[in-house]
Write an enzyme that holds these catalytic residues in place. Structure first.
Site, PDB file in Angstrom:
ATOM      1  N   HIS A   1      -2.397   2.278  -6.048  1.00 26.82           N
ATOM      2  CA  HIS A   1      -3.194   1.087  -5.768  1.00 26.82           C
ATOM      3  C   HIS A   1      -3.357   0.214  -7.003  1.00 26.82           C
ATOM      4  CE1 HIS A   1      -5.015  -0.394  -2.128  1.00 26.82           C
ATOM      5  NE2 HIS A   1      -6.022  -0.891  -2.806  1.00 26.82           N
TER       6      HIS A   1
ATOM      7  N   LYS B   1      -2.067  -2.224   7.542  1.00 23.12           N
ATOM      8  CA  LYS B   1      -3.471  -1.993   7.862  1.00 23.12           C
ATOM      9  C   LYS B   1      -3.846  -2.810   9.099  1.00 23.12           C
ATOM     10  CE  LYS B   1      -7.860  -1.491   5.443  1.00 23.12           C
ATOM     11  NZ  LYS B   1      -8.569  -1.702   4.158  1.00 23.12           N
TER      12      LYS B   1
ATOM     13  N   TYR C   1      -9.567 -11.370  -6.834  1.00 27.05           N
ATOM     14  CA  TYR C   1      -8.591 -11.496  -7.925  1.00 27.05           C
ATOM     15  C   TYR C   1      -8.781 -12.782  -8.726  1.00 27.05           C
ATOM     16  CZ  TYR C   1      -6.249  -7.591  -5.697  1.00 27.05           C
ATOM     17  OH  TYR C   1      -5.967  -6.359  -5.162  1.00 27.05           O
TER      18      TYR C   1
ATOM     19  N   ARG D   1       0.860  -1.183   0.000  1.00 25.04           N
ATOM     20  CA  ARG D   1       0.000   0.000   0.000  1.00 25.04           C
ATOM     21  C   ARG D   1       0.898   1.235   0.000  1.00 25.04           C
ATOM     22  NH1 ARG D   1      -2.028  -3.554   3.968  1.00 25.04           N
ATOM     23  NH2 ARG D   1      -4.115  -4.374   3.494  1.00 25.04           N
TER      24      ARG D   1
ATOM     25  N   ARG E   1      -0.656  -2.189  -6.905  1.00 25.69           N
ATOM     26  CA  ARG E   1      -0.946  -3.246  -5.926  1.00 25.69           C
ATOM     27  C   ARG E   1      -1.833  -4.314  -6.573  1.00 25.69           C
ATOM     28  NH1 ARG E   1      -1.251  -4.373  -0.372  1.00 25.69           N
ATOM     29  NH2 ARG E   1      -3.270  -5.028   0.450  1.00 25.69           N
TER      30      ARG E   1
ATOM     31  N   HIS F   1      -3.430  -9.158   4.121  1.00 23.28           N
ATOM     32  CA  HIS F   1      -4.849  -9.359   4.379  1.00 23.28           C
ATOM     33  C   HIS F   1      -5.027 -10.515   5.362  1.00 23.28           C
ATOM     34  CE1 HIS F   1      -6.371  -6.484   1.586  1.00 23.28           C
ATOM     35  NE2 HIS F   1      -5.841  -7.054   0.538  1.00 23.28           N
TER      36      HIS F   1
END
Length: 292
Positions: free
Chosen positions: A240, A173, A276, A146, A243, A267
């Site tokens: 992004h 995050k 994805y 990120r 990413r 994540h």
């Protein structure tokens, strides 16, 4: 009825809603009122509308008007706003939209660069010869960080060895810590950049520097990317997008490795990276041809 609608629109304006939003809401409510009056042959009365009416209205948009799901949902949002206001103002006793859900939209795979666009971007960056920009783009494309994680990196967060290396994201995050391996291309780019770094021996020094000091603003990264996307002749993108590009390329090279991708992207849930794996229409058509 006209005065009630005008009162609602005036209330939206007093809340500072944009003219574009207010116009869209007005069109949506007008659409519902027109449908109601044509269906029942009587003037629209918000107090007489029931949930079944709202569901029938949605169904007509889908089957007869063939409206796009996003359009249907946007109209429903406007109607929900109107009836919440109507109940508050005493124009209706119950909100008929409260129990009506919007249409489920098919998940969309995030927009990533194609392989050709990726190559053109890398060629443009390397051709310019700015070692910091080369390292920055190679890291984004090669790790999927990120932009906030990229800008938070310190010199000591980079480990480069002869045959391996990694970046340490100390606070991603939700405060998540992780190590991200580096490919040979990313290691070479970072090593070349660190050789020019103003404080290469200070592990606490910010990794990314510009002419005016450390890079801290994500808009600076955006400007770097804009410079090279235009040089490459591809669409403007933000960090992004790189990413998403990393994630797409990783799964293309490692089909089905959702756990690995989730770990690399930081994540906690596999469901987040499932997007994805969503096939394009062309992919489904090709697979169906194999069946037939």
């Amino acid at each position: 009825m006209h005065s009630i609608v005008e009162d609602w629109l005036a209330d939206l304006r007093s809340q500072g809603r944009s003219p574009h939003t207010i116009a869209a809401y007005a069109r949506a409510l007008a659409h519902f009122i027109r449908w109601s009056e044509q269906t029942y042959g009587e003037p629209f009365d918000p107090a007489r509308i029931i949930p079944r009416d709202v569901r029938d209205w949605l169904a007509r948009q889908q089957t007869v008007e063939k409206a796009r799901p996003t359009t249907v949902n946007q109209r429903l949002t406007a109607l929900k706003r109107f009836f919440a206001w109507a109940v508050e103002k005493g124009h209706a006793r119950h909100d008929p939209t409260a129990a009506v859900a919007g249409l489920r939209l098919p998940p969309r795979r995030p927009k990533a660069l194609t392989e050709k666009e990726t190559r053109r971007l890398l060629r443009a960056v390397h051709a310019a010869g700015n070692v910091r920009d080369i390292a920055l783009v190679e890291v984004l494309l090669g790790t999927g960080l990120r932009v906030s994680e990229l800008l938070a990196l310190r010199v000591g967060d980079v480990v480069i060895r002869k045959r391996s290396g990694w970046l340490t994201v100390r606070r991603g995050k939700h405060g998540q810590y992780r190590d991200v391996p580096l490919t040979a291309a990313v290691r070479r780019a970072l090593a070349a950049y660190l050789a020019t770094h103003p404080q290469p021996k200070n592990p606490d020094a910010p990794l990314w520097w510009g002419e005016r000091g450390a890079l801290r603003d994500r808009s600076a990264v955006g400007r770097v990317l804009q410079k090279y996307t235009r040089a490459a002749g591809i669409r403007d993108i933000g960090p992004h997008t790189l990413r998403h590009t990393f994630a797409t390329r990783y799964l293309a090279a490692n089909p089905g490795d959702l756990r690995g991708l989730a770990a690399l992207l930081g994540h906690a849930s596999l469901s987040t990276v499932m997007v994805y794996t969503e096939p394009h229409l062309e992919d489904l058509a090709e697979r169906m041809e194999r069946v037939g």
